[in-house]
Design a protein around this motif. Structure first.
Motif, PDB file in Angstrom:
ATOM      1  N   ALA A 261      -9.901  -9.721  -4.758  1.00  0.00           N
ATOM      2  CA  ALA A 261     -10.539  -8.722  -5.627  1.00  0.00           C
ATOM      3  C   ALA A 261      -9.839  -7.372  -5.479  1.00  0.00           C
ATOM      4  N   THR A 262      -9.552  -6.981  -4.250  1.00  0.00           N
ATOM      5  CA  THR A 262      -8.870  -5.708  -4.006  1.00  0.00           C
ATOM      6  C   THR A 262      -7.466  -5.722  -4.597  1.00  0.00           C
ATOM      7  N   ARG A 263      -6.738  -6.813  -4.352  1.00  0.00           N
ATOM      8  CA  ARG A 263      -5.362  -6.916  -4.878  1.00  0.00           C
ATOM      9  C   ARG A 263      -5.341  -6.810  -6.401  1.00  0.00           C
ATOM     10  N   ASN A 264      -6.294  -7.501  -7.046  1.00  0.00           N
ATOM     11  CA  ASN A 264      -6.392  -7.473  -8.511  1.00  0.00           C
ATOM     12  C   ASN A 264      -6.642  -6.076  -9.045  1.00  0.00           C
ATOM     13  N   ASP A 265      -7.688  -5.425  -8.504  1.00  0.00           N
ATOM     14  CA  ASP A 265      -8.040  -4.074  -8.974  1.00  0.00           C
ATOM     15  C   ASP A 265      -6.897  -3.107  -8.710  1.00  0.00           C
ATOM     16  N   ALA A 266      -6.260  -3.238  -7.570  1.00  0.00           N
ATOM     17  CA  ALA A 266      -5.157  -2.339  -7.213  1.00  0.00           C
ATOM     18  C   ALA A 266      -3.996  -2.518  -8.189  1.00  0.00           C
ATOM     19  N   ARG A 267      -3.740  -3.765  -8.551  1.00  0.00           N
ATOM     20  CA  ARG A 267      -2.639  -4.033  -9.477  1.00  0.00           C
ATOM     21  C   ARG A 267      -2.932  -3.423 -10.844  1.00  0.00           C
ATOM     22  N   ILE A 268      -4.154  -3.648 -11.338  1.00  0.00           N
ATOM     23  CA  ILE A 268      -4.536  -3.116 -12.651  1.00  0.00           C
ATOM     24  C   ILE A 268      -4.449  -1.592 -12.670  1.00  0.00           C
ATOM     25  N   LEU A 269      -4.847  -0.968 -11.582  1.00  0.00           N
ATOM     26  CA  LEU A 269      -4.859   0.505 -11.536  1.00  0.00           C
ATOM     27  C   LEU A 269      -3.539   1.075 -10.992  1.00  0.00           C
ATOM     28  N   LYS A 270      -2.560   0.186 -10.795  1.00  0.00           N
ATOM     29  CA  LYS A 270      -1.232   0.598 -10.336  1.00  0.00           C
ATOM     30  C   LYS A 270      -1.275   1.368  -9.014  1.00  0.00           C
ATOM     31  N   GLU A 271      -2.085   0.866  -8.103  1.00  0.00           N
ATOM     32  CA  GLU A 271      -2.167   1.454  -6.763  1.00  0.00           C
ATOM     33  C   GLU A 271      -1.463   0.543  -5.772  1.00  0.00           C
ATOM     34  N   ALA A 272      -1.289   1.021  -4.553  1.00  0.00           N
ATOM     35  CA  ALA A 272      -0.704   0.201  -3.490  1.00  0.00           C
ATOM     36  C   ALA A 272      -1.584  -1.030  -3.276  1.00  0.00           C
ATOM     37  N   GLU A 273      -1.009  -2.071  -2.659  1.00  0.00           N
ATOM     38  CA  GLU A 273      -1.748  -3.326  -2.505  1.00  0.00           C
ATOM     39  C   GLU A 273      -3.069  -3.115  -1.760  1.00  0.00           C
ATOM     40  N   LYS A 274      -3.035  -2.273  -0.731  1.00  0.00           N
ATOM     41  CA  LYS A 274      -4.270  -1.908  -0.029  1.00  0.00           C
ATOM     42  C   LYS A 274      -4.436  -0.396  -0.157  1.00  0.00           C
ATOM     43  N   PRO A 275      -5.094   0.036  -1.252  1.00  0.00           N
ATOM     44  CA  PRO A 275      -5.080   1.465  -1.602  1.00  0.00           C
ATOM     45  C   PRO A 275      -5.652   2.394  -0.518  1.00  0.00           C
ATOM     46  N   PHE A 276      -6.757   2.016   0.088  1.00  0.00           N
ATOM     47  CA  PHE A 276      -7.339   2.908   1.093  1.00  0.00           C
ATOM     48  C   PHE A 276      -6.500   2.945   2.364  1.00  0.00           C
ATOM     49  N   CYS A 277      -5.916   1.804   2.736  1.00  0.00           N
ATOM     50  CA  CYS A 277      -5.033   1.798   3.914  1.00  0.00           C
ATOM     51  C   CYS A 277      -3.853   2.737   3.692  1.00  0.00           C
ATOM     52  N   GLU A 278      -3.281   2.661   2.481  1.00  0.00           N
ATOM     53  CA  GLU A 278      -2.142   3.519   2.186  1.00  0.00           C
ATOM     54  C   GLU A 278      -2.526   4.990   2.311  1.00  0.00           C
ATOM     55  N   ARG A 279      -3.695   5.343   1.807  1.00  0.00           N
ATOM     56  CA  ARG A 279      -4.163   6.745   1.888  1.00  0.00           C
ATOM     57  C   ARG A 279      -4.435   7.153   3.332  1.00  0.00           C
ATOM     58  N   LEU A 280      -4.965   6.228   4.120  1.00  0.00           N
ATOM     59  CA  LEU A 280      -5.257   6.564   5.522  1.00  0.00           C
ATOM     60  C   LEU A 280      -3.967   6.804   6.304  1.00  0.00           C
ATOM     61  N   HIS A 281      -2.891   6.103   5.906  1.00  0.00           N
ATOM     62  CA  HIS A 281      -1.588   6.390   6.528  1.00  0.00           C
ATOM     63  C   HIS A 281      -1.126   7.804   6.170  1.00  0.00           C
ATOM     64  N   ARG A 282      -1.433   8.226   4.935  1.00  0.00           N
ATOM     65  CA  ARG A 282      -1.097   9.605   4.554  1.00  0.00           C
ATOM     66  C   ARG A 282      -1.904  10.608   5.386  1.00  0.00           C
ATOM     67  N   VAL A 283      -3.171  10.277   5.628  1.00  0.00           N
ATOM     68  CA  VAL A 283      -4.000  11.142   6.489  1.00  0.00           C
ATOM     69  C   VAL A 283      -3.350  11.267   7.856  1.00  0.00           C
ATOM     70  N   GLN A 284      -2.914  10.130   8.377  1.00  0.00           N
ATOM     71  CA  GLN A 284      -2.258  10.092   9.693  1.00  0.00           C
ATOM     72  C   GLN A 284      -1.010  10.991   9.709  1.00  0.00           C
TER      73      GLN A 284
END
Ligand code: 8NA
Ligand code: MG
Ligand code: MG
Length: 345
Positions: free
Chosen positions: A209-232
């Motif tokens: 479900a996450t992979r599908n929504d992320a693909r449709i919205l053109k986000e990274a495969e794991k969108p929140f993980c990617e953002r948390l790496h930016r926080v880091q």
């Protein structure tokens, strides 16, 4: 206080209300000068001005429904929670709800409704909402359930009553996880705190479900993980401008553009900052900094407040702020009840 102390519960629920009430002043403003924020906040200290009460918005209105439902049912009951959302909306429709979610809340009031998750699924041509409306009311799940698996599961289901897109409900899971960890004292070690969130979200986002929504919205495969790496990455930098925070993390009404931002606000304000008054403690810094980011200020300050309040405890919150905010005293009483529920289970 120690892990899961009453002071942390009270701090979390009360600071969430403060963030919402105090942040309402700037909601939707593109740029908010720090000066304006400080002026707004210092006017709260000035009792002679008699500013009266700052009203809470949809964030607190819905969080109160979550709290009442969890307490009354001594656990998660989707039908009861849905009914409370609908009833609250019809009693006070003017609390600043998102324009989409109103349709869901109207449908949820129908007595013929058999599946309470269906109205949320029908949003945005069947794709569901990715707004932060699930995340803004997620903190109480962390205050009701001591078990991490329960926090994740019920925060997700509670959000899905209005937000069926994974980028909406996973934001709620992340927010509840952050409050859960903060309640345990995990913010004493900020690097481990963010690593732990990433590890948990790897699992939360590791599905179709996450992979599908992320693909449709053109986000990274794991969108929140990617953002948390930016926080880091931002945490590791000695100086970060507000413009950089906004461009890296966002300040908007999407959960993806606000939950990681709220988490960053808390982490960034663990120590004194040049742009913030020296006399301010960590909780005051967090709320102030959240507002200075502009955008969805009430919701970002509400979420940051819930996480920070669970870290600093009720003693860190200025009495003058509490007195100005509608619903703050109620939140304090409800926090005590949630604390009992948490320690019973
Ligand atoms: P929502 O579910 O209505 O979502 C908010 C908005 O996000 C929608 O109205 C859409 O514009 C957009 N959106 C969400 N999902 C999709 C999608 N799949 N496709 C296209 N567009 C989409 O409301 P909510 O409960 O998530 O609320 C989010 C925020 O809006 C909250 O902060 C709340 O306070 C409210 N709000 C914000 C402002 C502001 O200026 N920042 C003003 C008033 C209300
Ligand atoms: Mg609001
Ligand atoms: Mg908002």
């Amino acid at each position: 206080g120690g892990p899961a102390s009453l002071s942390r519960f009270r701090g979390s629920l009360v600071a969430a209300v403060l963030g919402d009430c105090v942040g309402g002043e700037f909601e939707g403003a593109e740029e908010v000068p720090m000066e304006s924020v400080l002026q707004h906040l210092s006017s709260l200290d000035d009792e002679s001005k008699g500013n009266g009460i700052l009203e809470y918005s949809d964030d607190t209105a819905m969080a109160r429904c979550v709290v009442q439902s969890l307490l009354t049912r001594a656990g998660f009951d989707e039908r009861d929670m849905a009914r409370r959302f609908a009833k609250e909306y019809s009693a006070s429709p003017g609390r600043g709800y998102g324009s989409g979610v109103i349709q869901v809340l109207k449908k949820l009031s129908s007595p013929q409704l058999s599946d309470v998750y269906q109205p949320a699924r029908d949003q945005f041509n069947g794709r569901g909402s990715f707004g932060n409306g699930g995340a803004m009311r997620a903190a109480p799940f962390a205050l009701a359930f001591p078990d991490l698996a329960d926090v994740k599961r019920f925060a997700r289901l509670g959000a899905m009553l209005t937000h069926s897109c994974s980028l909406g409900y996973n934001g709620a899971v992340l927010q509840a996880l952050a409050v859960h960890l903060s309640l345990q004292g995990a913010l004493d070690l900020p690097q481990q705190f963010i690593s732990r969130l990433i590890t948990e979200m790897e699992e939360v986002e590791g599905n179709e479900a996450t992979r599908n929504d992320a693909r449709i919205l053109k986000e990274a495969e794991k969108p929140f993980c990617e953002r948390l790496h930016r926080v880091q990455d931002l945490m590791d930098r000695s100086k970060v401008s507000i413009e950089e925070v906004i461009s890296e993390l966002g300040n908007g009404i999407a959960a993806l553009h606000s939950v990681p931002t709220a988490i960053f606000c808390v982490l960034h304000c663990l120590q004194p900052r040049e742009c913030l008054p020296e006399k301010y403690g960590g909780l005051e810094r967090t709320i102030t900094y959240s507002l200075a980011l502009g955008g969805d200020t009430d919701t970002i300050a509400c979420m940051a407040g819930a996480i920070a309040g669970a870290h600093y405890g009720i003693e860190a919150i200025p009495q003058t702020w509490i007195k100005c905010c509608e619903g703050a005293e109620d939140a304090d009483m409800n926090a005590e009840r949630l604390h009992m529920l948490y320690h019973q289970s």
